[in-house]
Design a protein around this motif. Sequence first.
Motif, PDB file in Angstrom:
ATOM      1  N   ASP A 175      52.579  31.757  46.626  1.00  0.00           N
ATOM      2  CA  ASP A 175      53.106  33.235  45.956  1.00  0.00           C
ATOM      3  C   ASP A 175      53.980  32.835  45.069  1.00  0.00           C
ATOM      4  OD1 ASP A 175      56.168  33.279  47.001  1.00  0.00           O
ATOM      5  OD2 ASP A 175      54.854  32.499  48.755  1.00  0.00           O
ATOM      6  N   TYR A 176      54.573  31.530  44.715  1.00  0.00           N
ATOM      7  CA  TYR A 176      55.614  31.192  43.620  1.00  0.00           C
ATOM      8  C   TYR A 176      54.672  31.063  42.419  1.00  0.00           C
ATOM      9  CZ  TYR A 176      54.078  26.605  45.060  1.00  0.00           C
ATOM     10  OH  TYR A 176      53.221  25.382  45.486  1.00  0.00           O
ATOM     11  N   TYR A 177      53.558  31.140  42.159  1.00  0.00           N
ATOM     12  CA  TYR A 177      52.629  31.047  41.033  1.00  0.00           C
ATOM     13  C   TYR A 177      52.931  32.480  40.596  1.00  0.00           C
ATOM     14  CZ  TYR A 177      49.938  26.915  41.878  1.00  0.00           C
ATOM     15  OH  TYR A 177      49.698  25.526  42.245  1.00  0.00           O
ATOM     16  N   PHE A 178      53.156  33.281  41.206  1.00  0.00           N
ATOM     17  CA  PHE A 178      53.437  34.974  40.612  1.00  0.00           C
ATOM     18  C   PHE A 178      54.667  35.138  40.200  1.00  0.00           C
ATOM     19  CE2 PHE A 178      49.609  35.046  43.181  1.00  0.00           C
ATOM     20  CZ  PHE A 178      48.952  35.943  42.634  1.00  0.00           C
ATOM     21  N   GLU A 179      54.664  35.790  39.147  1.00  0.00           N
ATOM     22  CA  GLU A 179      55.990  36.261  38.413  1.00  0.00           C
ATOM     23  C   GLU A 179      56.107  37.482  38.405  1.00  0.00           C
ATOM     24  OE1 GLU A 179      55.684  35.050  34.036  1.00  0.00           O
ATOM     25  OE2 GLU A 179      55.829  32.848  34.410  1.00  0.00           O
TER      26      GLU A 179
END
Length: 425
Positions: free
Chosen positions: A86-90
């Motif tokens: 989920d940390y790929y998403f901004e």
Amino acid sequence: MELAKVRKSFGLSQNDIVKITGLSKSMVSMIDKGERQLNSESEQLLVDYLHRKPKADITAMIDYLVIRVKTLNYKKFINEVLKIPDYYFEQGQSGGNGYPFRVEYGEIKVFYHNENIDMGARIEFKGGACRLFETFLEEQNRTWQDFLKDVIDYSFEATRINGVDDPIEARKFLKFKRLDIALDERFNEKGNYNLMDLWEKVRKGQIEMKLKGFRPEEEFKMSYGFLKSLGISLYFGSIQGFIRFNFYEKDLEQAFRRNIPVEDVQEIFGFKNRYEIRLKDDKAFQVIEDFVGWGRTPETLYDLGVGIIMDYLQVFDETGRPDRSWYEVFGQGKKYKFITQPKIESLEKRRAWFDRQLKRNLYIEARISRETGRSYVEELISEYDPDDEDEKIIKRDVERIKNRDFEHEARSTPEGQAFLKALGK
């Protein structure tokens, strides 16, 4: 030839046989019942039709997909189902589609709500997002079929009570809001189907379709001082409908978008025509279930797309027979039949009916019961003998009410809210 068996195996109606063979409807009916035999000429026409092979090189892909899940824990879906950290998403600057928030990775967008469980999270893959997600699927050693099956499995996992699956609640938890299947006809130097011919057939009344409405469109834009066509688009069906087709000249569209000659688009990318099937809600859900093989044998995206077009659109020549040039694009496959979903009785619908139809009468009976000491309603109920299906409904709705009361109480405290969020509720 046993006409009835052959006809049904290919999903053809008696009217289809009339159009293919030129026989009268009464004659086809008698042959179908075994009272008469097909003559050799009619049998050959039918054989030629059924064995017609596609001449076009067609590729099939998912080009638009929208999933809605009833969860406030959108990160769990990203991590466990998309299988992308989920940390790929901004964080997006705003939400969209009625949602206050969104996160995005490239063109993959996740819209979410932090309070409204009915809105939950909306995961949207447009064309570019589908191609991006395919790179992740390849790394994960998964296919679209694997992913979509994981989505359905997740809906059952999220609604499972005491280890028991609840298909009704799973279906409420998950919706496939949109599915677009793109069938791309590759460029062929020997020739491709001319969509202008299809437009002309509409004008001549040589097309029968189950969809409501047809709209042709040709867009022009200025290029170096001259008007340049972006190609024609033929829309079959209503924009509000659950099924809609868009057939367009993809080579011309891409040539203008990339600002290169159409010949280069055809040579480099192999584009010519695109046949797009747009499905919404229950129609999208059924096709996805057939694609992944949920409770049945999986079907290819190509066969599903062609089958839908063949069932909803029939094209004829000047003699009233099936048009050879059109059917040589896709061949003659089995038509796809949508199943009308049975209406499921829910707690809400049942109580809404009580509210609309019985509230006044129940009030009167309750007052009479209090003043006389006799309850007509209780006597009526005591005479009813519930069956197994009734017991299942009662058990299901009791569990739902208990869980709903538990959630309502939990939301009244910060600790309870954190607990529910951890559960994805």
